[in-house]
Design an enzyme around this catalytic site. Structure first.
Site, short mmCIF file in Angstrom:
data_model
loop_
_atom_site.label_atom_id
_atom_site.label_comp_id
_atom_site.label_asym_id
_atom_site.label_seq_id
_atom_site.Cartn_x
_atom_site.Cartn_y
_atom_site.Cartn_z
CD GLU A 195 -3.01 -1.00 2.26
OE1 GLU A 195 -4.13 -1.51 2.08
OE2 GLU A 195 -2.69 -0.43 3.33
CD GLU A 248 -3.79 -5.66 3.95
OE1 GLU A 248 -4.68 -4.87 4.37
OE2 GLU A 248 -2.58 -5.43 4.04
#
Length: 461
Positions: free
Chosen positions: A163, A355
């Site tokens: 991320e 995720e």
């Protein structure tokens, strides 16, 4: 109805969030250790010091995964545990820990998927400029070299960076995460370029060191757009909005992903930021766009888009009947259909959900159990939408639930619980939530439990 036979069912964690043991066996400081010890930065001034004590309890946690039937485990290595100063001397006990963890996973039939960077930059490198320093890609490659020389004989699935939108956007743009900066956009662009070069250098290093073919990707935070209806016009508008560089902010898909998968910065970004872009070296884009094998996506929530009269995207107001997680994230499970579809259409790589999950208000009930029907319901809805994407032609290779354990949720400390397993942070007791038993059944049936009739979602096995 099931998922593909080759589909990997997994769980995910990150080193800074679960390991603890921040001052044991030669580990150096990370920016999150320093940030969490700065008063007022983390909820109730909670710290990374102990977390889930996974560093000492990893065998117990692997045993939980085995009992749950988990097939793959996504974890990250702590850069400062392996290289306390970020570069230079290797800390043998720290590297040995990941050696033992890898062997423990394999001995229990669990495939390791390793993430090299999940936000815990060594503090010593931060003091040398961190991601603003043009040497960062070389430091990251050297760190990758250490990890892969030790582990790539047994680990074949790799993610370079987790991320970038979040750790740059929250840590350097908004100041909410470590190191707590609010920098001009010009400097964010420079950081971004160093992050992308670091990814490319890491891919090169993994390929050079791995004795067997490696599967490499990264795990970006998905900025998700959902069409208001399934009309061709709204679908096109949502797709356009998902990959447009609209504002000078880190919260973009195309900024971080087009250079990696398409070998160039997007035209609308270059036009908008022409006077602020950092110098791009002659070979930079070739390094950044090293071929990868899969597209990892961390997917949590999306927003709705419709086509305006001219076909251009219009962001829709939130619907009245919102479903919210404890984190107050809007829950939009249909994102697990649209985002994999849009990402595959644009970038052409098989999709891994690296995720997905939700924060819930979890507590131990009088009978000793942790009841979390909201999580079961939400996960079932997500998996149904993901399955639809696969049925309609999006190649899917895995799903990693975030997270195995309740853990340190960055600036939220231990307030937000996203684990399948409840952690009593005073005693370190682990308690399976109802969702853990449900996920055990999902894995055992290759997804059929989630795809069953609505009436069967909550049945007791």
């Amino acid at each position: 109805m099931t998922f593909p036979d080759t589909f990997a069912w997994g769980v995910a964690t990150a080193s800074a969030q679960i390991e603890g043991a921040t001052n044991l066996d030669g580990r150096g400081l990370s920016i999150w250790d320093v940030f969490s010890h700065t008063p007022g930065k983390v909820w109730l001034n909670q710290t990374t010091d102990i977390a889930c004590d996974h560093y000492r309890r990893y065998k117990d946690d692997v045993a939980i995964m085995k009992a749950m039937g988990v097939q793959a485990y996504r974890f990250s290595t702590s850069w400062s545990r392996v290289l306390p100063e970020g570069a230079g001397k290797i800390n043998a006990p720290g590297l040995d820990f990941y050696d033992r963890l890898t062997d423990e996973l394999l001995a229990n039939g669990i495939t390791p998927w390793l993430t090299l960077y999940h936000w815990d930059l060594p503090y010593e490198l931060h003091c040398r400029g961190g991601w603003l320093n043009p040497d960062m890609p070389h430091w990251f490659a050297a760190y990758t070299d250490v990890i892969t020389k030790r582990l790539s004989d047994r680990i074949h699935h790799w993610m370079t960076i987790n991320e970038p939108q979040c750790f740059v956007g929250l840590g350097y743009e908004r100041g909410e995460h470590a190191p707590g900066y609010k920098l001009p956009f010009r400097e964010l662009l420079r950081i971004g370029h160093h992050v992308l070069l670091s990814h490319g250098r890491a891919v090169q290093t993994i390929r050079a060191n791995a004795p067997q073919p490696a599967q490499i990707g990264l795990a970006p935070h998905a900025i998700n757009k959902i069409p208001a209806t399934e009309s061709p016009q709204d679908i096109a508008a949502a797709r356009d909005a998902m990959f447009a560089f609209k504002d000078k902010t880190c919260w973009s898909n195309c900024w971080w992903l087009d250079p990696i998968f398409l070998g160039r910065y997007p035209d609308d970004m270059l036009a908008s930021c022409a006077e602020e872009m950092p110098r791009i070296g002659a070979n930079d884009m070739e390094i950044i766009s090293q071929p990868v094998d899969f597209f990892g996506a961390n997917i949590y929530a999306g927003s709705y888009v419709k086509a305006g009269p001219d076909g251009k995207p219009i962001e829709m107001p939130w619907r009245t009947n919102l479903s919210l997680s404890a984190f107050k994230f809007v829950m939009t499970p249909e994102t697990l259909y649209w985002s994999p579809r849009f990402y595959y259409e644009r970038y052409g790589k098989p999709i891994c959900i690296t995720e997905s999950g939700m924060s819930n208000v979890d507590s131990v009930c009088l009978d000793g159990n942790v009841r979390d029907p909201e999580r079961i319901d939400y996960n079932a809805r997500c998996l149904r939408h993901l399955w639809r994407a696969g049925q309609e032609g999006t190649p899917l290779i895995g799903y990693f639930h975030w997270s195995l354990l309740d853990n340190f949720e960055w600036s939220e400390g231990y307030k937000e619980r996203l684990g399948l397993v409840y952690v009593d942070f005073d005693t370190q007791q682990r308690i399976w939530k109802d969702s853990a038993r449900w996920y055990q059944d999902v894995i055992a049936t290759n997804g059929a439990r989630a795809l069953a009739s609505d009436a069967d979602v909550f049945r007791t096995t």
